[in-house]
Design a protein around this motif. Structure first.
Motif, PDB file in Angstrom:
ATOM      1  N   LYS A   1       0.415   2.598  12.491  1.00 33.27           N
ATOM      2  CA  LYS A   1       0.759   1.164  12.567  1.00 33.27           C
ATOM      3  C   LYS A   1       2.248   0.923  12.333  1.00 33.27           C
ATOM      4  O   LYS A   1       2.786  -0.115  12.695  1.00 33.27           O
ATOM      5  CB  LYS A   1      -0.037   0.374  11.513  1.00 33.27           C
ATOM      6  CG  LYS A   1      -1.331  -0.214  12.055  1.00 33.27           C
ATOM      7  CD  LYS A   1      -2.183  -0.846  10.983  1.00 33.27           C
ATOM      8  CE  LYS A   1      -1.479  -1.921  10.168  1.00 33.27           C
ATOM      9  NZ  LYS A   1      -2.365  -2.461   9.091  1.00 33.27           N
ATOM     10  N   LYS A   2       2.908   1.885  11.666  1.00 32.31           N
ATOM     11  CA  LYS A   2       4.342   1.726  11.368  1.00 32.31           C
ATOM     12  C   LYS A   2       5.227   2.434  12.407  1.00 32.31           C
ATOM     13  O   LYS A   2       6.457   2.318  12.336  1.00 32.31           O
ATOM     14  CB  LYS A   2       4.660   2.265   9.963  1.00 32.31           C
ATOM     15  CG  LYS A   2       3.957   1.520   8.824  1.00 32.31           C
ATOM     16  CD  LYS A   2       4.529   0.135   8.622  1.00 32.31           C
ATOM     17  CE  LYS A   2       3.749  -0.698   7.620  1.00 32.31           C
ATOM     18  NZ  LYS A   2       3.901  -0.279   6.234  1.00 32.31           N
ATOM     19  N   ALA A   3       4.614   3.174  13.358  1.00 33.69           N
ATOM     20  CA  ALA A   3       5.419   4.037  14.246  1.00 33.69           C
ATOM     21  C   ALA A   3       6.438   3.235  15.063  1.00 33.69           C
ATOM     22  O   ALA A   3       7.603   3.628  15.173  1.00 33.69           O
ATOM     23  CB  ALA A   3       4.506   4.844  15.172  1.00 33.69           C
TER      24      ALA A   3
ATOM     25  N   LEU B   1      11.666   1.833  -0.942  1.00 34.05           N
ATOM     26  CA  LEU B   1      11.345   0.766   0.011  1.00 34.05           C
ATOM     27  C   LEU B   1      10.125   1.136   0.842  1.00 34.05           C
ATOM     28  O   LEU B   1       9.934   2.310   1.186  1.00 34.05           O
ATOM     29  CB  LEU B   1      12.504   0.561   0.999  1.00 34.05           C
ATOM     30  CG  LEU B   1      13.857   0.113   0.461  1.00 34.05           C
ATOM     31  CD1 LEU B   1      14.879   0.123   1.597  1.00 34.05           C
ATOM     32  CD2 LEU B   1      13.767  -1.262  -0.178  1.00 34.05           C
ATOM     33  N   GLY B   2       9.332   0.114   1.201  1.00 33.38           N
ATOM     34  CA  GLY B   2       8.405   0.242   2.319  1.00 33.38           C
ATOM     35  C   GLY B   2       9.059  -0.466   3.500  1.00 33.38           C
ATOM     36  O   GLY B   2      10.202  -0.920   3.427  1.00 33.38           O
ATOM     37  N   ILE B   3       8.321  -0.578   4.591  1.00 31.27           N
ATOM     38  CA  ILE B   3       8.809  -1.346   5.741  1.00 31.27           C
ATOM     39  C   ILE B   3       7.644  -2.176   6.269  1.00 31.27           C
ATOM     40  O   ILE B   3       6.527  -1.662   6.434  1.00 31.27           O
ATOM     41  CB  ILE B   3       9.416  -0.418   6.831  1.00 31.27           C
ATOM     42  CG1 ILE B   3       9.948  -1.236   8.023  1.00 31.27           C
ATOM     43  CG2 ILE B   3       8.427   0.648   7.299  1.00 31.27           C
ATOM     44  CD1 ILE B   3      10.770  -0.409   9.032  1.00 31.27           C
ATOM     45  N   GLY B   4       7.902  -3.462   6.474  1.00 31.22           N
ATOM     46  CA  GLY B   4       6.857  -4.310   7.039  1.00 31.22           C
ATOM     47  C   GLY B   4       6.838  -4.193   8.555  1.00 31.22           C
ATOM     48  O   GLY B   4       7.793  -3.683   9.162  1.00 31.22           O
TER      49      GLY B   4
ATOM     50  N   GLY C   1       9.789  -5.278  10.277  1.00 31.70           N
ATOM     51  CA  GLY C   1      11.022  -4.535   9.994  1.00 31.70           C
ATOM     52  C   GLY C   1      11.646  -4.913   8.670  1.00 31.70           C
ATOM     53  O   GLY C   1      12.718  -4.435   8.317  1.00 31.70           O
ATOM     54  N   HIS C   2      10.942  -5.772   7.912  1.00 31.79           N
ATOM     55  CA  HIS C   2      11.540  -6.216   6.645  1.00 31.79           C
ATOM     56  C   HIS C   2      11.620  -5.086   5.626  1.00 31.79           C
ATOM     57  O   HIS C   2      10.773  -4.199   5.601  1.00 31.79           O
ATOM     58  CB  HIS C   2      10.827  -7.452   6.063  1.00 31.79           C
ATOM     59  CG  HIS C   2       9.444  -7.233   5.538  1.00 31.79           C
ATOM     60  ND1 HIS C   2       8.503  -8.242   5.497  1.00 31.79           N
ATOM     61  CD2 HIS C   2       8.828  -6.146   5.013  1.00 31.79           C
ATOM     62  CE1 HIS C   2       7.390  -7.782   4.967  1.00 31.79           C
ATOM     63  NE2 HIS C   2       7.555  -6.509   4.665  1.00 31.79           N
ATOM     64  N   ILE C   3      12.676  -5.151   4.806  1.00 33.35           N
ATOM     65  CA  ILE C   3      12.753  -4.395   3.558  1.00 33.35           C
ATOM     66  C   ILE C   3      12.835  -5.458   2.470  1.00 33.35           C
ATOM     67  O   ILE C   3      13.514  -6.467   2.644  1.00 33.35           O
ATOM     68  CB  ILE C   3      13.948  -3.403   3.529  1.00 33.35           C
ATOM     69  CG1 ILE C   3      15.257  -4.080   3.962  1.00 33.35           C
ATOM     70  CG2 ILE C   3      13.652  -2.194   4.387  1.00 33.35           C
ATOM     71  CD1 ILE C   3      16.501  -3.200   3.866  1.00 33.35           C
TER      72      ILE C   3
ATOM     73  N   GLY D   1       0.816  -1.217   0.000  1.00 32.13           N
ATOM     74  CA  GLY D   1       0.000   0.000   0.000  1.00 32.13           C
ATOM     75  C   GLY D   1       0.849   1.265   0.000  1.00 32.13           C
ATOM     76  O   GLY D   1       0.465   2.295  -0.577  1.00 32.13           O
ATOM     77  N   THR D   2       2.026   1.189   0.612  1.00 36.05           N
ATOM     78  CA  THR D   2       2.831   2.403   0.828  1.00 36.05           C
ATOM     79  C   THR D   2       3.181   3.155  -0.461  1.00 36.05           C
ATOM     80  O   THR D   2       2.984   4.372  -0.521  1.00 36.05           O
ATOM     81  CB  THR D   2       4.116   2.035   1.602  1.00 36.05           C
ATOM     82  OG1 THR D   2       3.728   1.380   2.816  1.00 36.05           O
ATOM     83  CG2 THR D   2       4.951   3.262   1.904  1.00 36.05           C
ATOM     84  N   PRO D   3       3.722   2.508  -1.507  1.00 36.03           N
ATOM     85  CA  PRO D   3       4.156   3.294  -2.668  1.00 36.03           C
ATOM     86  C   PRO D   3       3.042   3.697  -3.629  1.00 36.03           C
ATOM     87  O   PRO D   3       3.314   4.406  -4.608  1.00 36.03           O
ATOM     88  CB  PRO D   3       5.157   2.357  -3.364  1.00 36.03           C
ATOM     89  CG  PRO D   3       4.750   0.988  -2.979  1.00 36.03           C
ATOM     90  CD  PRO D   3       4.134   1.083  -1.617  1.00 36.03           C
TER      91      PRO D   3
HETATM   92  P1  PGA Z   1       2.678  -1.950   3.030  1.00 34.30           P
HETATM   93  O1  PGA Z   1       3.811  -3.062   3.137  1.00 34.30           O
HETATM   94  O2  PGA Z   1       3.218  -0.912   2.110  1.00 34.30           O
HETATM   95  O3  PGA Z   1       1.479  -2.652   2.458  1.00 34.30           O
HETATM   96  O4  PGA Z   1       2.473  -1.435   4.411  1.00 34.30           O
HETATM   97  C1  PGA Z   1       5.122  -2.646   3.342  1.00 34.30           C
HETATM   98  C2  PGA Z   1       6.050  -3.823   3.360  1.00 34.30           C
HETATM   99  O5  PGA Z   1       5.624  -4.924   3.760  1.00 34.30           O
HETATM  100  O6  PGA Z   1       7.217  -3.657   2.998  1.00 34.30           O
END
Ligand code: PGA
Length: 253
Positions: A211-213, A141-144, A147-149, A46-48
């Motif tokens: 949710k990412k904080a 990059l997003g971040i899960g 913490g995954h990239i 969803g992020t990008p």
């Molecule tokens: P999201 O996923 O953009 O859907 O939050 C990010 C990721 O898993 O790297």
């Protein structure tokens, strides 16, 4: 080397994506002027999506061309055909490639249907293709929440190259709604390794929402550890965290 990683906080993800798209656009145009292609490393999730919407707008309204752009996506689910609606191949075409003038031959994603015995050679070929394109100029990059990239789940070493990985249960849980149930989410994927990602000359990690904080705080203020692969970005000389106010809300400064 532990330098301070730049963090830019925007009031909205729309503003943040305008900023990142402007940097990408400037890079593509500058390199085009010099007769050089631009190699982008792209992310899904969803992020990008608002970034891709802004790049499409720049293409339609401001003449930004992708004819000199080559792309390499971070990852793909194993077991999904390109045509599966949740494959990252489908995602990228739906959200970006179908709306700009990129040449189909310049688009690269790992295959989701490579047979187990062919996976090592497929991963090596992906590495070789990135190298022969000249390396990645700009990596998104997003971040899960793990913490995954890419899909570099906790425990992946900093120097990992493109490989098959097992998806973390949290990652599969986060993907379950779009697959229509946890049992439909693949258990494995092929991902660029942290080492592949860290070879990019410029990296922008994007994160939005509260949710990412906590994971953004762990990546920026916790130890640099393979338990949070995004923390490795702090060892990169040209990586920036691009956040909205909610994603930045747990940071101490
Ligand atoms: P999201 O996923 O953009 O859907 O939050 C990010 C990721 O898993 O790297």
């Amino acid at each position: 080397m532990i330098a301070t990683t730049p963090v830019i906080v925007f009031s909205s993800c729309t503003d943040a994506c305008r900023h990142v798209a402007a940097e990408i656009s400037q890079l593509i145009r500058e390199r085009e002027t010099l007769g050089l292609p631009t190699v982008l490393g792209l992310a899904t999730g969803g992020t990008p999506i608002p970034l891709y919407q802004e790049l499409i707008r720049l293409h339609r309204e401001e003449g930004l061309s992708f004819r000199n752009v080559t792309t390499f996506n971070l990852d793909e689910y194993l077991g999904l055909d390109r045509d599966h609606p949740e494959s990252y191949w489908s995602f990228m075409h739906r959200n970006l490639f179908d709306h700009v003038d990129i040449l189909p031959s310049n688009v690269h994603l790992p295959s989701g249907i490579v047979s187990p015995s062919e996976i090592p050679a497929h991963c090596q070929a992906y590495e070789d293709a990135i190298a022969s394109a000249g390396g990645i100029d700009f990596q998104i990059l997003g971040i899960g929440r793990t913490g995954h990239i890419g899909f570099n789940e906790p425990g992946t070493p900093a120097d990992a190259r493109t490989q098959k990985i097992h998806l973390d249960p949290i990652t599969r849980q986060d993907a379950a709604p779009s697959f229509g149930g946890l049992d439909k989410v693949p258990t494995e994927a092929i991902t660029m390794g942290c080492g592949t990602i860290l070879d990019a000359r410029r990296i922008a990690l994007l994160a939005w929402g509260d949710k990412k904080a906590s994971i953004v705080k762990a990546a920026l203020e916790g130890p640099i550890t393979n338990e949070v692969s995004a923390s490795f970005l702090r060892n990169h000389p040209n990586a920036t965290f691009i956040l909205d106010a909610e994603a930045a809300s747990s940071l101490s400064q």
